[in-house]
Design a protein around this motif. Structure first.
Motif, mmCIF file in Angstrom:
data_model
loop_
_atom_site.group_PDB
_atom_site.id
_atom_site.type_symbol
_atom_site.label_atom_id
_atom_site.label_comp_id
_atom_site.label_asym_id
_atom_site.label_seq_id
_atom_site.Cartn_x
_atom_site.Cartn_y
_atom_site.Cartn_z
ATOM 1 N N TYR A 40 0.896 -1.064 -0.093
ATOM 2 C CA TYR A 40 -0.059 0.104 0.074
ATOM 3 C C TYR A 40 0.936 1.323 0.061
ATOM 4 N N LEU A 41 2.005 1.338 0.772
ATOM 5 C CA LEU A 41 2.659 2.507 1.061
ATOM 6 C C LEU A 41 3.390 2.823 -0.274
ATOM 7 N N ILE A 42 3.982 1.661 -0.820
ATOM 8 C CA ILE A 42 4.716 1.745 -2.102
ATOM 9 C C ILE A 42 3.846 2.005 -3.322
ATOM 10 N N ALA A 43 2.662 1.684 -3.327
ATOM 11 C CA ALA A 43 1.509 2.049 -4.083
ATOM 12 C C ALA A 43 1.541 3.742 -4.031
ATOM 13 N N ARG A 44 1.398 4.173 -3.122
ATOM 14 C CA ARG A 44 0.957 5.645 -2.854
ATOM 15 C C ARG A 44 2.238 6.438 -3.199
ATOM 16 N N ALA A 45 3.344 5.497 -2.895
ATOM 17 C CA ALA A 45 4.697 6.650 -3.124
ATOM 18 C C ALA A 45 4.793 6.714 -4.508
ATOM 19 N N VAL A 46 4.364 5.500 -5.412
ATOM 20 C CA VAL A 46 4.684 5.905 -6.784
ATOM 21 C C VAL A 46 3.660 6.696 -7.499
ATOM 22 N N PRO A 55 8.646 14.104 -5.807
ATOM 23 C CA PRO A 55 9.258 13.154 -4.970
ATOM 24 C C PRO A 55 9.544 13.027 -3.639
ATOM 25 N N VAL A 56 9.174 14.323 -3.013
ATOM 26 C CA VAL A 56 9.482 14.365 -1.607
ATOM 27 C C VAL A 56 8.093 13.703 -0.959
ATOM 28 N N THR A 57 7.054 13.778 -1.806
ATOM 29 C CA THR A 57 5.795 12.898 -1.243
ATOM 30 C C THR A 57 6.172 11.521 -1.264
ATOM 31 N N GLY A 58 6.650 11.103 -2.323
ATOM 32 C CA GLY A 58 7.039 9.684 -2.675
ATOM 33 C C GLY A 58 8.068 9.158 -1.237
ATOM 34 N N LEU A 59 9.068 10.011 -1.098
ATOM 35 C CA LEU A 59 10.045 9.654 -0.062
ATOM 36 C C LEU A 59 9.168 9.557 1.262
ATOM 37 N N THR A 60 8.157 10.458 1.520
ATOM 38 C CA THR A 60 7.536 10.407 2.798
ATOM 39 C C THR A 60 7.006 9.069 3.015
ATOM 40 N N TRP A 61 6.125 8.598 1.805
ATOM 41 C CA TRP A 61 5.718 7.282 1.986
ATOM 42 C C TRP A 61 6.542 6.200 2.107
ATOM 43 N N LEU A 62 7.817 6.266 1.549
ATOM 44 C CA LEU A 62 8.862 5.355 1.777
ATOM 45 C C LEU A 62 9.349 5.544 3.351
ATOM 46 N N GLY A 63 9.340 6.587 3.651
ATOM 47 C CA GLY A 63 9.728 6.681 5.180
ATOM 48 C C GLY A 63 9.027 6.118 6.014
ATOM 49 N N ALA A 64 7.602 6.229 5.920
ATOM 50 C CA ALA A 64 6.520 5.313 6.565
ATOM 51 C C ALA A 64 6.806 4.134 6.744
ATOM 52 N N LEU A 65 7.154 3.423 5.451
ATOM 53 C CA LEU A 65 7.560 2.148 5.379
ATOM 54 C C LEU A 65 8.905 1.571 6.038
ATOM 55 N N ALA A 66 9.854 2.425 6.165
ATOM 56 C CA ALA A 66 10.897 2.260 6.825
ATOM 57 C C ALA A 66 10.732 2.441 8.414
ATOM 58 N N ALA A 68 7.736 1.294 9.668
ATOM 59 C CA ALA A 68 7.270 -0.052 9.779
ATOM 60 C C ALA A 68 8.035 -1.074 9.898
ATOM 61 N N VAL A 69 9.194 -1.093 8.882
ATOM 62 C CA VAL A 69 10.100 -2.103 9.001
ATOM 63 C C VAL A 69 11.065 -2.190 10.302
ATOM 64 N N LEU A 70 11.155 -1.000 10.921
ATOM 65 C CA LEU A 70 11.950 -0.844 12.151
ATOM 66 C C LEU A 70 11.260 -1.187 13.437
ATOM 67 N N LEU A 71 9.750 -0.983 13.335
ATOM 68 C CA LEU A 71 8.796 -1.672 14.400
ATOM 69 C C LEU A 71 8.690 -3.197 14.375
ATOM 70 N N GLY A 72 8.632 -3.679 12.942
ATOM 71 C CA GLY A 72 8.549 -5.198 12.651
ATOM 72 C C GLY A 72 9.917 -5.700 13.175
ATOM 73 N N ALA A 73 11.070 -5.203 13.063
ATOM 74 C CA ALA A 73 12.338 -5.799 13.479
ATOM 75 C C ALA A 73 12.363 -5.902 14.915
ATOM 76 N N THR A 74 11.955 -4.778 15.477
ATOM 77 C CA THR A 74 12.058 -4.824 17.190
ATOM 78 C C THR A 74 10.985 -5.857 17.624
ATOM 79 N N ALA A 75 9.903 -5.872 17.091
ATOM 80 C CA ALA A 75 8.924 -7.077 17.454
ATOM 81 C C ALA A 75 9.380 -8.661 17.129
#
Length: 584
Positions: A40-46, A55-66, A68-75
């Motif tokens: 979902y976030l990659i689709a919005r970034a694209v 591009p700033v909006t796209g990077l913002t969506w990718l930052g949100a994904l990052a 989520a990845v950090l939270l997942g790694a902690t869990a």
């Protein structure tokens, strides 16, 4: 898939730790955030960012994904901690069961140590622990990862979710349908390997007899038959692996093919490029890996889990279910002084339903404070009688009372306070000498231990070892040294009855006389399974077991009326040792 015993044990282990399992599911939910949000976030970034010239909006969506990845790694780290809280108690329970059954089999009358116990404990139990943990991880991984990916596909477009879910469910159904056959074939493979090992070992150990009898062709044919059977089971397992590959191909790769083939049709109906890319990400990084992990995990570790746990449950049944506690169990009550130390009435015991009785309609009364020696040829039932009196083995008929209390209705803890049985093979554990001596009397102070060492002639041994605080290693002690330490421990015990089952056979005659003299002057009653004429002469009364009619009496009486006893005395040609003179 599994037999009732495996299902029951697995469900019991899971149900017993519902709180830990709930915590594991909670952290798994957090861990699945990247799988839920990635497409979902990659689709919005694209669509809203890079293709829209922002591009700033796209990077913002990718930052949100990052994030989520950090939270997942902690869990992820938390999930393994929660997993251990479920798996390790299950492993400990299995290990306890293996040890308990091995000790029960080794210590019961007629039992023997199981040389395969260490293998089951260190190998099979560890296999069950590891595969159980793997099953929990792959199952919860599939549920949360595949579920998160499907929810993400639904958020992008329900049509895309249907295209991806349909082949995945077909592949999963194929795998689940073949799973019972996989378990059966894995079980057959394990048994074929065991039979091959047994056949080869028998042929190798008896090769001289095989050559002497000219049975080479027959033995070779038998081993070859076992080899062929194992090869057949391996080929069958290979076919099962092909079924797993088929289910993975249908459930994992067909959704990608379907999405790529349907892309023009989906775009014509308004699906954006970002949504198509997001759908492919959900399938390739969510559904496909989750299904692959599930199929490989259950098809590999899951099968080993079922077969290995079956073997443990078969060789180690739950002892509490097989031997429920006696409803009338009780601790001993206060008795009158007239109650004999031992009263055995009409005991009958045999080691098999068709075997000759070791003891038949046997009765014995031992007065409080009496010293009895039991003699007889090997196999006459001396150790069996000791085990029956001590309550370690129940008779097929008859009763045993200790100090007026029925052994059959007395709890093991209460029996331990009533009698001490010292076997020929003395048990000494690694630790301080004082700890070994206090094993049956934890409140004994050092002065009491010193008194016991002096009474039984064990002072030179204690001095040589380094004193009461010295650490001892059982394997570094001789058989006689272990027996002497065990004798001091039994002499210190508060139990009024002591049974020495050839417990001094490795001591020299002089030291044996000192030990038996100490026990004879200890408050309480004493039974000695004698192996020397000196032990018999020191007793107040003797019991001769010879497989026919038992005989009792003094040394002089039995010499005149028991042919078995006269024969034993003739074999015991060492001089009788008199008790040591009392100390001034």
């Amino acid at each position: 898939m599994t037999r009732p015993g495996v299902r029951h044990e697995t469900w019991r282990a899971v149900r017993a730790h519902r709180r830990e399992l709930t915590r594991l599911c909670g952290w798994s939910l957090v861990e699945s955030l990247p799988a839920l949000l990635s497409g979902y976030l990659i689709a919005r970034a694209v669509d809203q960012g890079f293709l829209a010239g922002r591009p700033v909006t796209g990077l913002t969506w990718l930052g949100a994904l990052a994030v989520a990845v950090l939270l997942g790694a902690t869990a992820t780290g938390r999930t393994y901690r929660s997993l251990g809280a479920v798996v390790e108690p299950f492993r400990d329970d299995l290990a306890t069961r293996v040890v308990r059954n091995a000790l029960h089999d080794a210590t019961r009358t007629g039992g023997h140590p199981d040389s395969a116990t260490v293998t089951r404990l260190t190998h099979q139990v560890e296999i069950v622990r590891d595969t159980f943990a793997g099953l929990l991880m792959v199952t919860r991984g599939f549920v949360f990862s595949a579920g998160a990916a499907l929810i993400g596909l639904l958020a992008l477009a329900p049509t895309v979710a249907a295209l991806a879910a349909a082949p995945m469910l077909v592949g999963l159904a194929i795998f689940l349908a073949a799973l019972p056959a996989m378990v059966a074939h894995q079980r057959a493979y394990v048994r074929a390997g065991e039979h091959l090992g047994q056949s080869a070992a028998t042929a190798l150990t008896g090769h001289r007899d095989v050559l002497a009898c000219g049975a080479q062709a027959r033995v070779t044919a038998d081993v070859q038959r076992r080899v062929s059977a194992q090869a057949a089971t391996e080929r069958t397992l290979a076919r099962m692996a092909a079924i797993r590959s088929l289910s993975l191909g249908i459930g994992g790769w067909l959704p990608l093919v379907a999405l790529l083939a349907a892309t023009p049709w989906l775009v014509d109906r308004g699906l954006t490029a970002g949504a198509v890319l997001g759908a492919l990400i959900y399938v390739s990084t969510g559904l496909q890996p989750a299904l692959h992990t599930l199929v490989q995990g259950i098809g590999g570790g899951g099968l080993r889990y079922v077969v290995t746990l079956e073997n443990i449950l078969r060789t180690n049944p739950h002892t509490t279910a097989a031997h429920p506690p006696a409803p009338a169990a009780r601790t001993p009550t206060h008795r009158s002084s007239a109650a004999p130390a031992i009263e055995a009435r009409r005991l009958t015991f045999r080691y098999g339903p068709r075997s000759r009785p070791v003891l038949e309609d046997f009765s014995l009364t031992l007065a409080d404070g009496e010293h009895l020696a039991v003699v007889g040829p090997s196999g006459a039932g001396k150790s069996t009688l000791a085990a029956l009196i001590a309550g370690l083995t129940p008779p097929q008929a008859g009763t045993v009372h200790l100090a007026g209390e029925p052994v059959a209705d007395t709890t093991p803890a209460a029996l331990a306070r009533m009698r001490v049985l010292v076997p020929q093979e003395a048990y000494i554990f690694t630790g301080r000498l004082a700890d070994n001596l206090r094993y049956l009397r934890p409140d004994a102070d050092d002065h009491t231990l010193d008194t016991a060492l002096d009474a039984l002639g064990a002072r030179p041994l204690a001095t040589r070892l380094g004193g009461l605080a010295a650490p001892i290693t059982p394997t570094l002690l001789s058989s006689g040294e272990r027996q002497l330490i065990a004798a001091v421990r039994a002499w210190l015990a508060p139990a009024p009855l002591v049974i020495l089952d050839e417990a001094t056979c490795h001591l020299d005659p002089a030291l044996e006389a000192t030990v038996e003299h100490a026990f004879a002057h200890r408050p309480g009653s004493l039974i000695v399974i004698a192996h020397r004429i000196s032990s018999a002469i020191r007793a107040q009364r003797l019991l001769v077991l010879d497989g026919d009619e038992p005989a009792t009496g003094t040394h002089e009486q039995l010499l005149s009326r028991s042919a078995t006893y006269r024969q034993l005395v003739g074999c015991w040609d060492e001089p009788a040792m008199s008790p040591p003179a009392p100390r001034a």
